[in-house]
Design a protein around this motif. Structure first.
Motif, mmCIF file in Angstrom:
data_model
loop_
_atom_site.group_PDB
_atom_site.id
_atom_site.type_symbol
_atom_site.label_atom_id
_atom_site.label_comp_id
_atom_site.label_asym_id
_atom_site.label_seq_id
_atom_site.Cartn_x
_atom_site.Cartn_y
_atom_site.Cartn_z
ATOM 1 N N VAL A 109 0.833 -1.202 0.000
ATOM 2 C CA VAL A 109 0.000 0.000 0.000
ATOM 3 C C VAL A 109 0.865 1.249 0.000
ATOM 4 N N VAL A 110 1.904 1.267 0.834
ATOM 5 C CA VAL A 110 2.792 2.428 0.888
ATOM 6 C C VAL A 110 3.493 2.627 -0.455
ATOM 7 N N ALA A 111 3.917 1.538 -1.096
ATOM 8 C CA ALA A 111 4.553 1.641 -2.413
ATOM 9 C C ALA A 111 3.578 2.226 -3.440
ATOM 10 N N SER A 112 2.329 1.778 -3.399
ATOM 11 C CA SER A 112 1.334 2.282 -4.344
ATOM 12 C C SER A 112 1.040 3.755 -4.104
ATOM 13 N N VAL A 113 0.860 4.139 -2.835
ATOM 14 C CA VAL A 113 0.589 5.542 -2.513
ATOM 15 C C VAL A 113 1.765 6.425 -2.908
ATOM 16 N N PHE A 114 2.977 5.936 -2.679
ATOM 17 C CA PHE A 114 4.165 6.696 -3.061
ATOM 18 C C PHE A 114 4.210 6.922 -4.568
ATOM 19 N N GLY A 115 3.920 5.881 -5.348
ATOM 20 C CA GLY A 115 3.896 6.031 -6.796
ATOM 21 C C GLY A 115 2.854 7.031 -7.258
ATOM 22 N N VAL A 116 1.664 6.981 -6.654
ATOM 23 C CA VAL A 116 0.601 7.932 -7.020
ATOM 24 C C VAL A 116 1.010 9.361 -6.664
ATOM 25 N N LEU A 117 1.603 9.535 -5.483
ATOM 26 C CA LEU A 117 2.017 10.875 -5.064
ATOM 27 C C LEU A 117 3.087 11.440 -5.992
ATOM 28 N N VAL A 118 4.021 10.596 -6.418
ATOM 29 C CA VAL A 118 5.061 11.061 -7.346
ATOM 30 C C VAL A 118 4.425 11.479 -8.671
ATOM 31 N N PHE A 119 3.488 10.678 -9.172
ATOM 32 C CA PHE A 119 2.789 10.996 -10.421
ATOM 33 C C PHE A 119 2.049 12.332 -10.296
ATOM 34 N N VAL A 120 1.326 12.503 -9.183
ATOM 35 C CA VAL A 120 0.557 13.737 -8.968
ATOM 36 C C VAL A 120 1.496 14.932 -8.805
ATOM 37 N N LEU A 121 2.609 14.728 -8.092
ATOM 38 C CA LEU A 121 3.563 15.822 -7.871
ATOM 39 C C LEU A 121 4.093 16.362 -9.186
ATOM 40 N N PHE A 122 4.494 15.481 -10.085
ATOM 41 C CA PHE A 122 5.054 15.961 -11.339
ATOM 42 C C PHE A 122 3.972 16.528 -12.252
ATOM 43 N N GLY A 123 2.746 16.053 -12.126
ATOM 44 C CA GLY A 123 1.660 16.693 -12.838
ATOM 45 C C GLY A 123 1.429 18.118 -12.348
ATOM 46 N N TRP A 124 1.500 18.301 -11.017
ATOM 47 C CA TRP A 124 1.347 19.634 -10.438
ATOM 48 C C TRP A 124 2.491 20.548 -10.867
ATOM 49 N N LEU A 125 3.717 20.018 -10.872
ATOM 50 C CA LEU A 125 4.859 20.814 -11.317
ATOM 51 C C LEU A 125 4.700 21.244 -12.773
#
Length: 282
Positions: A254-270
């Motif tokens: 779960v932590v690995a999945s959440v981390f991947g989603v957060l990274v994806f969202v972060l770079f979308g926001w950037l």
């Protein structure tokens, strides 16, 4: 005067209706994922109940609340989880940085001439099509089974989106604009920096966002195979699976999945922050 008043009233009504539709759309977009999440939790409880009561193998699929407890309330497990997350994040960031540099350089080289693209782009496709897991033994034999091999696998996962999206963006410049630069006697460097790169920014950021998500996957997959040195989430998942600690294993997943989603969202926001005022970046 009366006509102007009626026109103004109609415009205000349409504007109010548009705002209501926008508000309803935002509410729907916020509520639907929550509804799906609650449904998935319910399915998780049903599957866990089946393995607990029918199969009598409760360690295979734990109840969701036990997974949550392992993440936030297990003092013996939480330090391991945070350390593994940090190691995975380090590998993902280094691999992504290398993939960005190589991908952009590769695309810039190919855009210089059609014959260069014809010579090099097939190898980018081959890189994407090769089953990377089949290369793991070779990578381990050549570079060892610690951090360098993890980084190489991460780069292989993340490289192709950067190459393909950057090349597409650099080639998407309007032909008339390119001809205008040629008429003005602009050099290749000037055309690249003043015309091609600004036009390619949306595609570059899309590639960056996709590569960022893939770098996390690559770091975890590499962890599963190269288990020497400081282990990340992949090693932790393997260890918890071998110990039959189902709750801790699913917690790491779960932590690995959440981390991947957060990274994806972060770079979308950037991407939206960097070019949102000039381009429609979603």
């Amino acid at each position: 005067m009366a006509v102007d008043t009626r026109v103004t009233t109609a415009v205000e009504r349409r504007s109010a209706a548009g705002r209501r539709r926008g508000s309803a759309s935002r509410t729907r977009n916020a509520v639907l994922p929550v509804v799906v999440f609650v449904g998935l939790i319910g399915v998780g409880y049903l599957i866990a109940l089946y393995y607990d009561k029918v199969r009598e193998l409760p360690f295979l699929v734990p109840y969701p609340h036990l997974v949550l407890k392992a993440i936030v309330a297990e003092p013996a497990f939480r330090p391991q989880l945070l350390e593994a997350l940090g190691n995975t994040a380090l590998i993902a960031v280094i691999g992504l940085a290398i993939a960005i540099v190589l991908g952009i350089a590769w695309a810039v080289l190919m855009v210089q001439a059609k014959w260069i693209e014809s010579a090099l782009f097939p190898y980018a496709v081959v890189l994407q099509c090769i089953p990377i897991l089949a290369l793991v033994p070779l990578i381990g034999s050549l570079f060892g089974y610690e951090m360098p091999s993890r980084i190489i696998v991460t780069v292989l996962f993340a490289l192709f989106p950067m190459v393909a999206n950057t090349l597409f963006g650099l080639q998407s410049v309007d032909k008339g604009q390119r001809e205008l630069f040629q008429l003005q006697g602009a050099s290749r460097w000037t055309t690249l920096t003043k015309l091609r790169f600004p036009a390619a920014l949306p595609s570059i950021f899309i590639g960056l966002r996709n590569s960022a998500g893939l770098s996390v996957i690559g770091a975890i997959v590499a962890d599963q195979f190269f288990q020497r040195g400081q282990g990340g989430l992949g090693v932790l998942i393997s260890v918890m699976n071998q110990r039959l600690n189902g709750a801790e294993m699913f917690a790491a997943i779960v932590v690995a999945s959440v981390f991947g989603v957060l990274v994806f969202v972060l770079f979308g926001w950037l991407g939206r922050l960097a070019i949102g005022r000039w381009f429609d970046f979603n």
